[in-house]
Design a protein around this motif. Structure first.
Motif, PDB file in Angstrom:
ATOM      1  N   THR A 182      46.650  63.446  14.481  1.00 39.66           N
ATOM      2  CA  THR A 182      47.901  63.637  15.212  1.00 39.66           C
ATOM      3  C   THR A 182      48.964  62.827  14.488  1.00 39.66           C
ATOM      4  O   THR A 182      48.767  61.650  14.214  1.00 39.66           O
ATOM      5  N   GLU A 183      50.088  63.460  14.175  1.00 39.88           N
ATOM      6  CA  GLU A 183      51.134  62.831  13.374  1.00 39.88           C
ATOM      7  C   GLU A 183      52.480  62.906  14.097  1.00 39.88           C
ATOM      8  O   GLU A 183      52.824  63.934  14.663  1.00 39.88           O
ATOM      9  N   THR A 184      53.214  61.797  14.062  1.00 40.83           N
ATOM     10  CA  THR A 184      54.549  61.725  14.645  1.00 40.83           C
ATOM     11  C   THR A 184      55.492  61.065  13.652  1.00 40.83           C
ATOM     12  O   THR A 184      55.103  60.102  12.986  1.00 40.83           O
ATOM     13  N   PRO A 194      48.319  61.800  21.061  1.00 45.36           N
ATOM     14  CA  PRO A 194      49.766  61.875  20.839  1.00 45.36           C
ATOM     15  C   PRO A 194      50.522  60.618  21.268  1.00 45.36           C
ATOM     16  O   PRO A 194      51.506  60.241  20.621  1.00 45.36           O
ATOM     17  N   GLU A 195      50.067  59.952  22.341  1.00 44.97           N
ATOM     18  CA  GLU A 195      50.772  58.744  22.792  1.00 44.97           C
ATOM     19  C   GLU A 195      50.649  57.623  21.769  1.00 44.97           C
ATOM     20  O   GLU A 195      51.622  56.945  21.444  1.00 44.97           O
ATOM     21  N   LEU A 196      49.449  57.429  21.235  1.00 49.03           N
ATOM     22  CA  LEU A 196      49.235  56.385  20.243  1.00 49.03           C
ATOM     23  C   LEU A 196      49.985  56.707  18.954  1.00 49.03           C
ATOM     24  O   LEU A 196      50.572  55.817  18.331  1.00 49.03           O
ATOM     25  N   SER A 197      49.994  57.959  18.561  1.00 47.44           N
ATOM     26  CA  SER A 197      50.706  58.367  17.358  1.00 47.44           C
ATOM     27  C   SER A 197      52.198  58.076  17.480  1.00 47.44           C
ATOM     28  O   SER A 197      52.817  57.535  16.555  1.00 47.44           O
ATOM     29  N   THR A 198      52.780  58.381  18.622  1.00 50.78           N
ATOM     30  CA  THR A 198      54.195  58.110  18.855  1.00 50.78           C
ATOM     31  C   THR A 198      54.463  56.616  18.887  1.00 50.78           C
ATOM     32  O   THR A 198      55.446  56.142  18.304  1.00 50.78           O
ATOM     33  N   ALA A 199      53.594  55.852  19.540  1.00 48.15           N
ATOM     34  CA  ALA A 199      53.763  54.407  19.603  1.00 48.15           C
ATOM     35  C   ALA A 199      53.688  53.793  18.210  1.00 48.15           C
ATOM     36  O   ALA A 199      54.492  52.914  17.865  1.00 48.15           O
ATOM     37  N   SER A 241      59.636  64.860  13.973  1.00 49.74           N
ATOM     38  CA  SER A 241      58.600  65.794  14.418  1.00 49.74           C
ATOM     39  C   SER A 241      57.761  65.089  15.473  1.00 49.74           C
ATOM     40  O   SER A 241      57.327  63.962  15.279  1.00 49.74           O
ATOM     41  N   GLY A 242      57.590  65.769  16.591  1.00 49.30           N
ATOM     42  CA  GLY A 242      56.824  65.202  17.701  1.00 49.30           C
ATOM     43  C   GLY A 242      55.355  65.122  17.355  1.00 49.30           C
ATOM     44  O   GLY A 242      54.940  65.476  16.242  1.00 49.30           O
ATOM     45  N   VAL A 260      50.177  58.138  12.273  1.00 48.06           N
ATOM     46  CA  VAL A 260      49.095  59.106  12.082  1.00 48.06           C
ATOM     47  C   VAL A 260      47.813  58.487  12.606  1.00 48.06           C
ATOM     48  O   VAL A 260      47.446  57.385  12.211  1.00 48.06           O
ATOM     49  N   VAL A 261      47.148  59.198  13.515  1.00 49.31           N
ATOM     50  CA  VAL A 261      45.877  58.724  14.059  1.00 49.31           C
ATOM     51  C   VAL A 261      44.859  59.854  14.033  1.00 49.31           C
ATOM     52  O   VAL A 261      45.206  61.032  14.095  1.00 49.31           O
TER      53      VAL A 261
END
Length: 139
Positions: free
Chosen positions: A63-65, A83-88, A35-36, A77-78
């Protein structure tokens, strides 16, 4: 290092480093996006110490990835809309779970621990500078 510690270090002191690590290594590891970056709400649970009971303080926007490599799932999860930090962070979690790039991550985390110690020392000095000496007030 446990997940709570390294997540805290990246969120407080190393957002740029997390994004740079992800950008540098994302093409070197095969993974799929479960999940993006999705915004949602989560309840904050707090322990009330007088009666030792749990209660919900309120909601926080997060925001969760989720990323997958084989059987392992990395979760990022941040708080807020990042979204960039969550994905990283999801990618970094996946790297730790699959033991990939851990040497590089441990070097980054070592630098972030030094940065944290410096920030704590600086904050302590600020507090001590404003500390009231009650013995001097009695003179």
């Amino acid at each position: 290092m446990n997940k709570k510690k390294w997540t805290t270090l990246f969120i407080r002191y190393g957002k740029k480093e997390a994004a740079e690590f992800y950008a540098l290594h994302k093409d070197q590891m095969e993974y799929t996006t479960v999940s993006g970056p999705v915004e949602g709400l989560t309840m904050i649970k707090v322990r009330e110490h007088a009666q030792n009971s749990l209660f919900y303080l309120g909601e926080v926007r997060v925001t969760e990835t989720k990323l997958r490599h084989g059987k392992e799932i990395g979760l990022g999860v941040v708080k807020g809309d990042e979204p960039e930090l969550s994905t990283a962070l999801a990618f970094i979690d996946l790297c730790f779970k699959t033991d990939q790039f851990t040497y590089t991550l441990n070097n980054i985390l070592s630098d972030l621990e030094d940065r944290e110690a410096e920030a704590v020392h600086k904050k302590t000095q600020e507090i001590l500078r404003t500390k009231v000496n009650f013995d001097m007030m009695n003179d």
